[in-house]
Design an enzyme around this catalytic site. Structure first.
Site: not given
Length: 280
Positions: A30, A33, A37, A61, A147-148, A153, A186-187
């Site tokens: 999204m 980056l 990422h 989402q 990504g884990e 997800q 990113s948050r």
């Protein structure tokens, strides 16, 4: 590096790569980056000849419009990072391209999407699987890297790919962390300085659980994690799930094999998640 904004251009570019005998790796993002990422990009490059990165802030989402509006964006910076990394193509559709007028088709893993973190964010995983199914249909990658940190997800996407007989492999990539242990996200840029300092409690809680795991029951691990999170005044534990690593099935009593611990913690109106797989 080719930049495609339409589905037709993306498909034509992928066809050209295929004509050259190249396999395709994909990294759905999204945007905004970070090094995590780029680790996904490196993993895709190690598993395919050419890598396509998608940048699309997927509205389906997000639970709240304010959260969607606040999601950070920096297209120029993202493209510079991807070009420097040697990405072959970036697919950057807009919302009207991905969701047509009159759109009514969804893709959902009915069990996995509506449990665990899916209860904290209702509809979130349905949005993820719906957009990923569309992206995979457009790009037709041979492998896709996720990504884990978003552990549920990854399992949801793997289930969808298996159930729909999609001809691609999903590769999970270990979580990238800041020097103090906070999982890259990113948050994180939206945290206040005080909340950013407090956010390391997530990784500390998981590490404490990993230390206790060899002799602990599920109840013991829940207490270790909740006690660690509650020791940080700025943190509010929103979700804690301790499940079988592959199936996400619940566990009672002691651990019997690889176990996924997934936590979601709020700092003001910012929700952060983290995970760790532990073994007894």
């Amino acid at each position: 590096m080719l930049i495609c904004r339409s589905i037709a251009d993306c498909r034509a570019a992928v066809a050209d790569l295929r004509a050259q005998g190249q396999t395709i790796g994909m990294v759905p993002t999204m945007g905004f980056l970070h090094a995590g990422h780029m680790q996904l990009v490196a993993t895709a490059q190690a598993n395919a000849d050419a890598v396509v990165v998608s940048i699309f802030v997927n509205p389906t989402q997000f639970g709240e419009g304010a959260d969607l509006a606040a999601y950070p964006r920096d297209e120029a910076r993202d493209l510079a990072m991807l070009k420097a990394a040697g990405v072959a193509m970036v697919f950057m559709p807009d919302v009207d391209t991905m969701y047509l007028d009159g759109d009514e088709t969804i893709v959902e893993t009915t069990r996995m999407a509506n449990m665990l973190h899916g209860l904290v964010r209702p509809g979130h995983f349905r949005g993820v699987t719906t957009v990923c199914a569309r992206l995979f249909n457009i790009v037709t990658p041979d492998i896709a890297a996720f990504g884990e940190k978003d552990y549920q997800q990854v399992q949801v996407i793997k289930r969808m790919v298996a159930d729909l007989h999609m001809p691609l492999k999903i590769v999970g990539v270990p979580t990238m962390r800041e020097p103090d242990g906070l999982a890259m996200s990113s948050r994180n840029v939206r945290l206040t300085p005080k909340d950013r300092a407090a956010a390391v409690v997530l990784s500390r809680a998981l590490q404490n659980a990993a230390i206790a795991a060899p002799t602990a029951t599920v109840a013991d691990l829940r207490k270790v994690i909740s006690d660690t999170i509650s020791s940080e005044p700025n943190a509010s534990l929103q979700g804690l799930d301790i499940v079988e690593a592959e199936t996400l099935n619940n566990i009672d009593g002691g651990l019997t094999g690889p176990t996924a611990i997934m936590i979601s913690v709020a700092f003001g109106d910012i929700l952060l998640i983290d995970q760790k797989v532990v073994t007894p």
